[in-house]
Design a protein around this motif. Structure first.
Motif, PDB file in Angstrom:
ATOM      1  N   ILE A  49      41.585  20.101  33.911  1.00  0.00           N
ATOM      2  CA  ILE A  49      42.744  19.504  34.602  1.00  0.00           C
ATOM      3  C   ILE A  49      43.286  20.500  35.638  1.00  0.00           C
ATOM      4  CG2 ILE A  49      45.106  18.638  34.300  1.00  0.00           C
ATOM      5  CD1 ILE A  49      44.195  17.836  31.398  1.00  0.00           C
ATOM      6  N   VAL A  50      43.444  21.751  35.214  1.00  0.00           N
ATOM      7  CA  VAL A  50      43.980  22.781  36.117  1.00  0.00           C
ATOM      8  C   VAL A  50      43.070  22.956  37.327  1.00  0.00           C
ATOM      9  CG1 VAL A  50      44.467  25.254  36.339  1.00  0.00           C
ATOM     10  CG2 VAL A  50      45.219  24.018  34.314  1.00  0.00           C
ATOM     11  N   GLU A  51      41.761  22.993  37.081  1.00  0.00           N
ATOM     12  CA  GLU A  51      40.818  23.188  38.182  1.00  0.00           C
ATOM     13  C   GLU A  51      40.822  22.008  39.157  1.00  0.00           C
ATOM     14  OE1 GLU A  51      36.963  24.373  36.945  1.00  0.00           O
ATOM     15  OE2 GLU A  51      37.628  26.471  36.822  1.00  0.00           O
ATOM     16  N   LYS A  52      40.905  20.826  38.606  1.00  0.00           N
ATOM     17  CA  LYS A  52      40.959  19.629  39.444  1.00  0.00           C
ATOM     18  C   LYS A  52      42.182  19.671  40.338  1.00  0.00           C
ATOM     19  CE  LYS A  52      38.706  15.604  37.580  1.00  0.00           C
ATOM     20  NZ  LYS A  52      38.783  14.701  36.452  1.00  0.00           N
ATOM     21  N   ASN A  53      43.314  20.020  39.724  1.00  0.00           N
ATOM     22  CA  ASN A  53      44.562  20.067  40.482  1.00  0.00           C
ATOM     23  C   ASN A  53      44.545  21.125  41.568  1.00  0.00           C
ATOM     24  OD1 ASN A  53      45.686  17.984  39.074  1.00  0.00           O
ATOM     25  ND2 ASN A  53      46.794  19.301  37.617  1.00  0.00           N
TER      26      ASN A  53
ATOM     27  N   ILE B 271      39.200  23.931  27.016  1.00  0.00           N
ATOM     28  CA  ILE B 271      38.275  23.383  28.014  1.00  0.00           C
ATOM     29  C   ILE B 271      38.872  22.161  28.720  1.00  0.00           C
ATOM     30  CG2 ILE B 271      36.017  22.253  28.304  1.00  0.00           C
ATOM     31  CD1 ILE B 271      35.032  24.138  26.025  1.00  0.00           C
ATOM     32  N   VAL B 272      39.524  21.300  27.951  1.00  0.00           N
ATOM     33  CA  VAL B 272      40.100  20.071  28.520  1.00  0.00           C
ATOM     34  C   VAL B 272      41.157  20.425  29.579  1.00  0.00           C
ATOM     35  CG1 VAL B 272      41.346  17.945  28.004  1.00  0.00           C
ATOM     36  CG2 VAL B 272      39.675  18.835  26.371  1.00  0.00           C
TER      37      VAL B 272
END
Ligand SMILES: [Zn+2]
Length: 117
Positions: A110-114, A105-106
């Motif tokens: 991060i991937v989605e934000k990027n 989940i963490v």
């Protein structure tokens, strides 16, 4: 992860995979049908399909298919359920909701934000 649980995830993944393949087959069949139509009709249907964004659903499914295939490979290689980014185990609740998850989940956040930036 217990063998039993792995088998269970494998079963779910294979079912999902089959459902997507069936769906793709249906899609191809409807493309076949279009080819059988006269030019004007085919043009009309093709436009309609473009408008309904059917093709984007098709693409999404294929991306999911890739994820599922890679999850199945991981089961074979005994690395299933491990986050690809931080190498930590992915929570089972998460795997139950999304058995082809690549990240915990963490890391997913991060991937989605990027990808949004
Ligand atoms: Zn992670």
């Amino acid at each position: 992860m217990r063998q039993e649980e792995l088998e269970n995830f494998k079963k779910v993944l294979l079912q999902k995979r089959q459902a997507i393949l069936d769906n793709n087959l249906e899609h191809c069949k409807s493309m076949e049908n279009i080819r059988g139509l006269s030019f004007d009709e085919a043009d009309h249907v093709a436009m309609h399909m473009k408008n309904t964004l059917d093709s984007s659903i098709f693409t999404n499914h294929n991306t999911e298919l890739e994820y599922i295939d890679s999850a199945l490979t991981k089961i074979e290689q005994d690395t299933y359920g491990v986050c690809e980014m931080c190498d930590e185990p992915i929570a089972k609740e998460r795997l139950k909701a999304k058995p082809h998850a690549k990240y915990c989940i963490v890391c997913r956040e991060i991937v989605e934000k990027n990808s949004k930036d």
